[in-house]
Design an enzyme around this catalytic site. Sequence first.
Site, short mmCIF file in Angstrom:
data_model
loop_
_atom_site.label_atom_id
_atom_site.label_comp_id
_atom_site.label_asym_id
_atom_site.label_seq_id
_atom_site.Cartn_x
_atom_site.Cartn_y
_atom_site.Cartn_z
N ASP A 38 0.81 -1.94 0.05
CA ASP A 38 -0.16 0.11 0.22
C ASP A 38 0.74 1.02 0.48
O ASP A 38 0.61 2.16 0.41
CB ASP A 38 -1.12 -0.10 1.55
N ASP A 101 -1.47 7.78 3.46
CA ASP A 101 -1.89 8.24 2.32
C ASP A 101 -0.43 9.84 3.20
O ASP A 101 -0.78 10.22 3.69
CB ASP A 101 -2.69 8.91 1.40
N ASN A 154 -16.58 1.68 4.66
CA ASN A 154 -15.14 1.38 6.13
C ASN A 154 -14.07 2.41 5.20
O ASN A 154 -13.93 2.98 4.56
CB ASN A 154 -14.61 -0.31 5.15
N ALA A 155 -13.91 2.82 7.04
CA ALA A 155 -12.71 4.37 6.78
C ALA A 155 -11.58 3.66 6.93
O ALA A 155 -10.93 3.75 7.64
CB ALA A 155 -13.25 4.96 8.55
N ILE A 156 -11.10 3.41 5.97
CA ILE A 156 -9.49 2.66 4.97
C ILE A 156 -9.16 3.39 4.49
O ILE A 156 -10.33 4.02 3.30
CB ILE A 156 -8.89 1.53 5.70
N ASP A 157 -7.95 3.34 3.84
CA ASP A 157 -7.40 3.81 2.02
C ASP A 157 -7.52 5.01 2.15
O ASP A 157 -8.14 5.60 1.43
CB ASP A 157 -7.52 2.42 1.46
N SER A 174 -13.22 0.85 1.29
CA SER A 174 -13.03 -0.66 1.27
C SER A 174 -14.29 -1.54 1.38
O SER A 174 -14.65 -1.58 2.50
CB SER A 174 -11.69 -0.91 1.97
N PHE A 175 -14.42 -2.25 0.17
CA PHE A 175 -15.86 -2.76 0.11
C PHE A 175 -16.93 -2.41 0.38
O PHE A 175 -17.62 -0.92 0.71
CB PHE A 175 -15.15 -3.89 0.70
N GLU A 210 -11.68 -0.70 -3.66
CA GLU A 210 -10.90 -0.06 -2.53
C GLU A 210 -9.37 1.03 -3.24
O GLU A 210 -9.07 0.97 -3.97
CB GLU A 210 -10.17 -0.29 -1.98
#
EC number: 3.2.1.99
Length: 319
Positions: A38, A101, A154-157, A174-175, A210
Site C-alpha cells: 500500500d 497517504d 469502511n473508513a480505511i484507505d 474498501s468493499f 478500494e
Amino acid sequence: MKKVKKISMLFVIVCLLNIQLTASAAFWNVTGEKMIHDPSIIKEGNSWYVFGTGEAGKNGIRVLKSDNGTNWYTTPVIFPTALSWWKTYVPNHETNQWAPDIQYYNGRYWLYYSVSSFGSNTSLIGLLSTHSINSGQWRDDGLVVRSTSSSNFNAIDGDLVIDKDGNPWLSYGSFWSGIKLTRLDKNTMKPTGSVYSIVSRPNIPNNPVEAPSITYKDGYYYLFVSFDRCCQGVNSTYKIAYGRSKNITGPYLDKNGVSMMNGGGTILDAGNDRWKGPGHQDVYNNNVIVRHAYDAENNGLPTLLINDLNWDSQGWPTY
C-alpha cells in the site's frame, strides 16, 4: 561521402539509443529494500519517501527512503508504539497501521493512515502532520473519520486530493458500499459537509473496490482504484482501474463511458507472469505512479513498483 555516411549512421545509432533509454526509463529500476504494501510516494528536497502498511505483527507504518529514486533503504517506523486513543474506536485493531497517504499542502506534510482489523469495517482514519519529513517530528492531529460494524462503508484507505481551486478533499473506502469522498476544512484537514459516493461495483459480490487515488489534470479529475482482492501473495487478483470526471464529486466515467458507480473502470494494470496482483496505487505530480505487486520470483513478496505515468492523445493515463 564516407564521412557523411558515418555521421548519418552515428545519428541513427544515437536516435535508437535515445528510444531505448526512453522506453526503459518508464519502469524505474528499483534496488535495495523493496518490500512494501500500500505505498504512497513523495519527494522532499532531493530525497524520495515511500510510506506503506506496517509489517504484520509489528507496530508502525513502514517508511522507505531513497536519495535518487531508485535505491531504497528503511528508516524508523512511525508509531513504534500504538496511540492510546485508537482503542476507543477500534478496540481490536491490528498491531500495524495500514494504507498511509502522504501529501504536501499549505506548508505541511499531511499523513493519513488507517487503523482496523482484516475483514472488519470497525475502522478509523487518523492524521499526522509535519513541517518536514526529514525532521521525523510528527504531530498527532487525531481522528478524521470512523466506521462501525453498522456502517455501510469502511473508513480505511484515505487519499488526500487538492481540487483545481485549492480546496482539500479526502477519498476513502474498501468493499461494503464502495468509495466515498468528502471535502476537508483547510485548517483542520478534517471533513466538513456532505459525503459523496463515487465508485461502486453493485453486481459483484462484496463490492471489491478500494484504495482510491485522485489527481487533477487538464480539466479532468482522474480517479484510480484497485479492483478485486489483495493480500493473497501470487494468488492475489488485485488490478488497477480508472475513470475521469469534470467534477471532483463525479460521475467518473471509464473509456467506454460507463460510470464507476455502475461497475465501470478501465483497467490500467492487471499484472503479468512475474508481478501478480498490482494495486493500491498512488499518483504523484501527475507523472509518477507507485503501487505494490507480488513477486512470483520471490515467494510472492509484496514489492515496490514505480513507473513514469504517461498520458495519451485523448488524455487517458498509460504506462
